[in-house]
Design a protein around this motif. Sequence first.
Motif, PDB file in Angstrom:
ATOM      1  N   LEU A 130       0.831  -1.202   0.000  1.00 26.02           N
ATOM      2  CA  LEU A 130       0.000   0.000   0.000  1.00 26.02           C
ATOM      3  C   LEU A 130       0.865   1.251   0.000  1.00 26.02           C
ATOM      4  N   SER A 131       1.921   1.236   0.837  1.00 27.26           N
ATOM      5  CA  SER A 131       2.801   2.394   0.918  1.00 27.26           C
ATOM      6  C   SER A 131       3.512   2.639  -0.415  1.00 27.26           C
ATOM      7  N   ASP A 132       3.945   1.578  -1.072  1.00 33.85           N
ATOM      8  CA  ASP A 132       4.585   1.725  -2.384  1.00 33.85           C
ATOM      9  C   ASP A 132       3.612   2.284  -3.420  1.00 33.85           C
ATOM     10  N   LEU A 133       2.333   1.968  -3.239  1.00 32.23           N
ATOM     11  CA  LEU A 133       1.315   2.480  -4.155  1.00 32.23           C
ATOM     12  C   LEU A 133       1.096   3.975  -3.966  1.00 32.23           C
ATOM     13  N   GLY A 134       1.485   4.499  -2.787  1.00 30.50           N
ATOM     14  CA  GLY A 134       1.302   5.921  -2.494  1.00 30.50           C
ATOM     15  C   GLY A 134       0.247   6.181  -1.444  1.00 30.50           C
TER      16      GLY A 134
END
Length: 805
Positions: free
Chosen positions: A691-695
Amino acid sequence: MSGLNPGEDRPENMGERRKAPAPRAKPYRPAWVAACIGLILTGIAAYAVARWERRVTWTEFEGVAATQLIEMQNGVNEYLGRLVTLRALFESANDDVTRSEFEVFGSRLFENHPGVLRVNWLPKVYRKERAEFESEAINDGIPAYHFKSLANGVVSVAPESEFYFPIYFSTERKISPVYGADYSTDPIRWATLERARDSDTVAVSPTRLFKNDNGGAHGVLVAVPVYVKGTSRATIADRRRNLTGFVVGMFDLSQLLQSIRSVTPESAAVVLTAYAPEADGKAESRPDYSSANATARSMQAFEQGQYWSGTLRIGDANWLAKAVPAAGGHLMEHYDRALTVLAAGSAITIFLSVYLGMASRNSRELALANRRVLELAQTDILTGLPNRAFFLEQLKDAGSDPLQLGVFSVLMVDLDRFKNVNDSLGHAAGDALLRQVAVRLRSALRSEDALARLGGDEFAIIQAGQHDQRANSTDLAGRISKLIAEPFQLPGNQVEIGTSIGIAIAPEHGVDREQLLKKADLALYRSKSAGRNCFTVYDEAMSAELEARNTLEGDLRDAIARCLFEVHYQPYFDVETGRRRGAEALVRWRHPVRGLIPPDQFIPLAEETGLIVPLGEWIIRQACDDATLWPADTMVSINLSPVQFKQAELFDVIETTLRNSGLSAERLEIEITESVLLERACENLVFMERLSDLGVSLALDDFGTGYSSLSCLTTFPFDKIKIDKSFMGNLSAQYKSAAIISSIVTLARGLGMSVTAEGVETIEQLDGLKQLGVNFAQGYLLGRPVPTAELEKQPVIFRPRRDAA
């Protein structure tokens, strides 16, 4: 497996023996024929019985050996799993792991786990870094630290090389000679490391020990590769390029296997030995790792090939496991029945008496075996108490017992906070706790009362009828509550739990056993709803509540199918500028009869029934669609339920929703409570990192109400902390709340996170939060939850009225 003892003749058999033999026939030939036939039949019978005894003994031995191998496999898997957990320390940390962190984490991880000689960290060191690593190790207190070569079994200074894999961290004392040993100089060790690196798996191989305080020469090397955080491992080239080092465990496999098997009751009945895998497949040339002291009898059995064999999977290799019965154990071959048959064949009359005796004995043993099977089928193995099946039979008998006149009570007992013990201390501690609870419950009952474990942490009691059954039932429930509330001593820990109890009384509440159990369950549910650690006697209102709950569940299913829900939004503002920075999505149910139903009345029911999954997906889609109509700098926050968080497709749902709605991932904030993270930590970390990598932003909700918040902050990639509204009520009156909030703000700044305070209702609270450095505020003072249409009409800048109460 023993046969009939000749000294244990039954009276009727002894009477048979006192009969005089039949007079000899004048022609001897029939007698000789009869004697020959008798001897032949005796020999055949003795041989058949001997084979049967051997087959039964061997079958039982195979079962015990297979069970022991399973126990051994599970224990080995636990050791390897702990080593893999140590890898997560390196791959999840944002900063470099320090020597002290490794030593503390590694020592605690393998505390009370015999057989672990040491755990090492082998970083990949390039030639130009060698001097720096050696200097830093000496500064860390490792005397005369330098890279050592293990080539040809001789320890010397490591020659110049393109890269090294030295022991840099270790659970050994700092004066240990293992520090600096370069595993790339030893062909066996280096081959194991290469295998682990290229296949991204746990690689295992036997090796000669460099140093062992116990004097042993053979050990088992377990290597776990560690890669640079966030890098690809898809191909061998990727894994070689992104390798940062190895977590290496050196095990004394014999001691490890002995410790695993020592906890099982049948471990002394077999000698189980493990052999390292070899290319030629010849076990005789391999070093063995016995889990018990071998005897001359067991060694002879191994040599003659009279053994059971299986496969023990350790890491990436299959080890050969051989087992023989332990000398003197009950699994050794016995031929008592065969000898008895052979001795009894001297005469037809004796043979017949022995046969009848054996038949009677076998029949009795079969009856005992059947009785034992029935007892096992009706007994809880863990606690030794009756199980649910036997309890239902006892309940049926209690209702028909004329001595009780149909008067008795059913008490359903459920342990409070038992799941916390399992989650924090492990299932072994939970099992030990259940056994102690069973002992305490027995001590509270009379001999005529019945106790059973229904499953999990749930117990049931049938209290025999007395004069005032209701008063006696509540008195028993009170005594049980006090007994369970006293601390329990577990290995290395003291725990405290509570108990919730539901009571149904016959015939006052009915005589049908299923109805009594159902009503006791309803009373138990009421006890849990009332705050736990209490007891409740059933009343008819509970059935009405159940019916209402079932009706509400049906309405909820219909509402989800017909989309009778609304999403309201409560804004939150920047404390410093007063500008609205986002809004939290809160679901409301528009019931056709009852009107607008708040979430606290249907969300728990949705979570219990699993309906929260489709409802949660709808909320995510609706909130993202609504947020696209807001200003570009306004975020939308969505809470994830613990049940919804376990959904395998949740990431795909969020990603697809963002793509379909056109909302930027940077404008979506997911709020997660720390209770969600107590289970499946590795899977949760991977999900949150995706999720964090997705922004998407991640917020830790209700911070300060749990017990693992700090570990959550350092382990999981949160961007924001939301302070629970319980701290707001006493903010202006009590300095403790202000001190806690100030500490949270300082902690968040140090971790690069922002802070939101919930439950702000007064100007004084808002001013106090501003002084304490809180970033955002949310509460009724700033705005109540409203539909998106009303939210769009509200001002985006909050200007407080100082004359407001």
